[in-house]
Design a protein around this motif. Structure first.
Motif, PDB file in Angstrom:
ATOM      1  N   ILE A  26      38.159  53.971  34.557  1.00  0.00           N
ATOM      2  CA  ILE A  26      38.655  52.707  35.113  1.00  0.00           C
ATOM      3  C   ILE A  26      39.910  52.979  35.942  1.00  0.00           C
ATOM      4  CG2 ILE A  26      39.469  50.384  34.579  1.00  0.00           C
ATOM      5  CD1 ILE A  26      38.080  50.808  31.775  1.00  0.00           C
ATOM      6  N   ASN A  39      49.782  43.246  43.643  1.00  0.00           N
ATOM      7  CA  ASN A  39      48.451  42.936  43.114  1.00  0.00           C
ATOM      8  C   ASN A  39      48.020  44.063  42.178  1.00  0.00           C
ATOM      9  OD1 ASN A  39      45.943  41.016  43.864  1.00  0.00           O
ATOM     10  ND2 ASN A  39      45.163  43.043  43.377  1.00  0.00           N
ATOM     11  N   ALA A  41      44.508  45.137  39.706  1.00  0.00           N
ATOM     12  CA  ALA A  41      43.152  44.792  39.266  1.00  0.00           C
ATOM     13  C   ALA A  41      42.397  46.062  38.856  1.00  0.00           C
ATOM     14  CB  ALA A  41      42.384  44.076  40.378  1.00  0.00           C
ATOM     15  N   PRO A  42      41.464  45.926  37.883  1.00  0.00           N
ATOM     16  CA  PRO A  42      40.676  47.089  37.454  1.00  0.00           C
ATOM     17  C   PRO A  42      39.395  47.268  38.282  1.00  0.00           C
ATOM     18  CG  PRO A  42      40.296  45.243  35.954  1.00  0.00           C
ATOM     19  CD  PRO A  42      41.224  44.746  37.033  1.00  0.00           C
ATOM     20  N   TYR A  43      39.047  48.535  38.554  1.00  0.00           N
ATOM     21  CA  TYR A  43      37.823  48.874  39.292  1.00  0.00           C
ATOM     22  C   TYR A  43      37.177  50.084  38.610  1.00  0.00           C
ATOM     23  CZ  TYR A  43      38.886  45.610  43.005  1.00  0.00           C
ATOM     24  OH  TYR A  43      39.117  44.441  43.705  1.00  0.00           O
ATOM     25  N   GLY A  59      34.692  51.449  44.695  1.00  0.00           N
ATOM     26  CA  GLY A  59      33.730  50.506  45.267  1.00  0.00           C
ATOM     27  C   GLY A  59      34.202  49.090  45.006  1.00  0.00           C
ATOM     28  N   THR A  71      42.388  43.531  46.400  1.00  0.00           N
ATOM     29  CA  THR A  71      42.660  44.976  46.397  1.00  0.00           C
ATOM     30  C   THR A  71      42.168  45.616  47.696  1.00  0.00           C
ATOM     31  OG1 THR A  71      42.499  45.059  43.994  1.00  0.00           O
ATOM     32  CG2 THR A  71      42.166  47.139  45.159  1.00  0.00           C
ATOM     33  N   MET A  94      44.875  45.250  30.747  1.00  0.00           N
ATOM     34  CA  MET A  94      43.988  45.553  31.876  1.00  0.00           C
ATOM     35  C   MET A  94      42.995  44.419  32.091  1.00  0.00           C
ATOM     36  SD  MET A  94      40.677  46.488  32.581  1.00  0.00           S
ATOM     37  CE  MET A  94      40.005  47.090  31.065  1.00  0.00           C
ATOM     38  N   ASN A  95      42.420  43.932  30.983  1.00  0.00           N
ATOM     39  CA  ASN A  95      41.405  42.881  31.092  1.00  0.00           C
ATOM     40  C   ASN A  95      41.999  41.595  31.679  1.00  0.00           C
ATOM     41  OD1 ASN A  95      38.674  42.034  30.601  1.00  0.00           O
ATOM     42  ND2 ASN A  95      39.480  40.739  28.963  1.00  0.00           N
ATOM     43  N   CYS A  98      41.926  41.285  35.525  1.00  0.00           N
ATOM     44  CA  CYS A  98      40.696  41.105  36.327  1.00  0.00           C
ATOM     45  C   CYS A  98      40.478  39.626  36.646  1.00  0.00           C
ATOM     46  CB  CYS A  98      39.471  41.727  35.661  1.00  0.00           C
ATOM     47  SG  CYS A  98      38.662  40.684  34.449  1.00  0.00           S
ATOM     48  N   ILE A  99      41.432  38.786  36.271  1.00  0.00           N
ATOM     49  CA  ILE A  99      41.347  37.352  36.542  1.00  0.00           C
ATOM     50  C   ILE A  99      41.263  37.109  38.058  1.00  0.00           C
ATOM     51  CG2 ILE A  99      43.861  37.024  36.655  1.00  0.00           C
ATOM     52  CD1 ILE A  99      43.403  34.480  34.926  1.00  0.00           C
ATOM     53  N   ASP A 100      40.519  36.075  38.447  1.00  0.00           N
ATOM     54  CA  ASP A 100      40.304  35.810  39.880  1.00  0.00           C
ATOM     55  C   ASP A 100      41.474  35.022  40.477  1.00  0.00           C
ATOM     56  OD1 ASP A 100      39.719  33.659  38.287  1.00  0.00           O
ATOM     57  OD2 ASP A 100      38.005  32.969  39.479  1.00  0.00           O
ATOM     58  N   GLU A 107      49.062  39.725  39.544  1.00  0.00           N
ATOM     59  CA  GLU A 107      48.504  39.799  38.185  1.00  0.00           C
ATOM     60  C   GLU A 107      49.408  40.603  37.246  1.00  0.00           C
ATOM     61  OE1 GLU A 107      46.870  40.620  40.939  1.00  0.00           O
ATOM     62  OE2 GLU A 107      45.115  39.328  41.106  1.00  0.00           O
ATOM     63  N   TYR A 188      33.472  48.784  26.380  1.00  0.00           N
ATOM     64  CA  TYR A 188      34.325  49.944  26.670  1.00  0.00           C
ATOM     65  C   TYR A 188      34.074  51.014  25.627  1.00  0.00           C
ATOM     66  CZ  TYR A 188      36.568  46.601  29.679  1.00  0.00           C
ATOM     67  OH  TYR A 188      36.774  45.667  30.655  1.00  0.00           O
TER      68      TYR A 188
HETATM   69  C1  LIG Z   1      36.863  47.054  33.598  1.00  0.00           C
HETATM   70  C2  LIG Z   1      36.565  46.344  34.876  1.00  0.00           C
HETATM   71  C3  LIG Z   1      36.060  47.041  35.952  1.00  0.00           C
HETATM   72  C4  LIG Z   1      35.794  46.406  37.167  1.00  0.00           C
HETATM   73  N1  LIG Z   1      35.281  47.146  38.195  1.00  0.00           N
HETATM   74  C5  LIG Z   1      35.069  46.557  39.391  1.00  0.00           C
HETATM   75  C6  LIG Z   1      34.596  47.347  40.483  1.00  0.00           C
HETATM   76  O1  LIG Z   1      34.401  48.554  40.394  1.00  0.00           O
HETATM   77  N2  LIG Z   1      34.397  46.708  41.671  1.00  0.00           N
HETATM   78  C7  LIG Z   1      34.649  45.385  41.827  1.00  0.00           C
HETATM   79  O2  LIG Z   1      34.469  44.870  42.936  1.00  0.00           O
HETATM   80  N3  LIG Z   1      35.099  44.625  40.803  1.00  0.00           N
HETATM   81  C8  LIG Z   1      35.331  45.172  39.600  1.00  0.00           C
HETATM   82  N4  LIG Z   1      35.815  44.430  38.567  1.00  0.00           N
HETATM   83  C9  LIG Z   1      36.153  43.024  38.798  1.00  0.00           C
HETATM   84  C10 LIG Z   1      37.534  42.901  39.472  1.00  0.00           C
HETATM   85  O3  LIG Z   1      38.538  43.470  38.644  1.00  0.00           O
HETATM   86  C11 LIG Z   1      37.840  41.398  39.675  1.00  0.00           C
HETATM   87  O4  LIG Z   1      36.940  40.865  40.618  1.00  0.00           O
HETATM   88  C12 LIG Z   1      39.264  41.144  40.120  1.00  0.00           C
HETATM   89  O5  LIG Z   1      39.509  39.765  40.137  1.00  0.00           O
HETATM   90  C13 LIG Z   1      39.550  41.698  41.511  1.00  0.00           C
HETATM   91  O6  LIG Z   1      40.903  41.465  41.768  1.00  0.00           O
HETATM   92  P1  LIG Z   1      41.547  41.524  43.204  1.00  0.00           P
HETATM   93  O7  LIG Z   1      40.929  40.425  44.042  1.00  0.00           O
HETATM   94  O8  LIG Z   1      42.995  41.290  42.908  1.00  0.00           O
HETATM   95  O9  LIG Z   1      41.284  42.885  43.769  1.00  0.00           O
HETATM   96  C14 LIG Z   1      36.065  45.029  37.334  1.00  0.00           C
HETATM   97  C15 LIG Z   1      36.551  44.298  36.226  1.00  0.00           C
HETATM   98  C16 LIG Z   1      36.805  44.947  35.017  1.00  0.00           C
HETATM   99  C17 LIG Z   1      37.342  44.165  33.850  1.00  0.00           C
END
Ligand SMILES: Cc1cc2nc3c(=O)[nH]c(=O)nc-3n(C[C@H](O)[C@H](O)[C@H](O)COP(=O)(O)O)c2cc1C
Length: 202
Positions: A26, A39, A41-43, A59, A71, A94-95, A98-100, A107, A188
């Motif tokens: 992650i 900002n 966020a998790p990816y 991605g 992001t 971390m969780n 991921c809020i929108d 965040e 996880y």
């Molecule tokens: C553990 C985890 C992994 C995530 N991985 C992705 C990812 O790889 N790609 C993606 O588009 N969103 C992913 N998400 C969802 C984004 O974190 C979520 O859409 C977030 O709101 C994006 O924030 P941002 O608009 O600030 O970038 C993931 C969420 C979690 C909890």
């Protein structure tokens, strides 16, 4: 069961791939907008893909409205980001990130995260993350209809001294309690060494 991806919906493709290409590391990504708003966020569409040059890949899917996620917008605008790796004690925080939240909301503040300055890039790193990778955009690939692929060059990294041997530079990811993602609905896993194999020589 044999499946042809063309015959599946976007959600079905996600479910099948995200539930089988596991565990995924992650990337807990910190960025700044061009206007300077933070900002985090998790990816988990994330990995290292090269050591020379040192490259990571991310991605970013489109948001529910069809636009770029914050992001991706920030990375394309500023060409900088920090990948913070996620340890088990930080999983809940971390969780939360991921809020929108809308672009004007940081965040890190929502999740009560302490941030520390990076050395070579403007976005700060997350205090308490065992490893932070300071990255500059190497290449962005638009992948319509739903994704932006981001290649980042790692220009510096910070590792908590407790988790790296200063003489050999060998890190200990198990002591770091790094977590992996195992499917798309909140699963996880911990990492551990179950097997050790020597590489064969021909
Ligand atoms: C553990 C985890 C992994 C995530 N991985 C992705 C990812 O790889 N790609 C993606 O588009 N969103 C992913 N998400 C969802 C984004 O974190 C979520 O859409 C977030 O709101 C994006 O924030 P941002 O608009 O600030 O970038 C993931 C969420 C979690 C909890």
């Amino acid at each position: 069961m044999h499946l042809t991806m063309d015959a599946l919906s976007r959600a079905e493709c996600y479910k099948l791939l995200a539930g089988t290409v596991v565990p995924r590391p992650i990337a807990w990504i910190s960025t700044r907008s061009a206007a300077g708003v933070g900002n985090v966020a998790p990816y988990s569409f994330f990995n290292m893909i090269s050591a020379a040059p040192p490259l990571v890949v991310l991605g970013a899917m489109r948001s529910a409205s069809g636009g770029l996620k914050d992001t991706a917008t920030n990375i394309l605008e500023t060409r900088e980001f920090v990948v913070n790796l996620v340890s088990e004690p930080m999983l809940e925080a971390m969780n939360l990130t991921c809020i929108d939240a809308p672009p004007e909301v940081d965040e890190a503040t929502l999740a009560g995260l302490a941030m520390l300055p990076s050395e070579l890039v403007t976005p700060p790193r997350i205090a308490g993350s065992p490893v932070s990778l300071e990255c500059r955009l190497y290449q962005a690939i638009d992948a319509p209809p739903g994704s932006t692929i981001i290649l980042g060059e790692v220009v510096a990294m910070t590792i908590d001294d407790r988790f790296v041997d200063a003489a050999t530079l060998r890190p200990d990811p198990i002591a770091m309690q790094l977590m992996g993602r195992v499917h798309g609905v909140g699963g996880y896993t911990r990492i551990q060494t179950d097997r050790t194999l020597q590489r064969p020589v021909y």
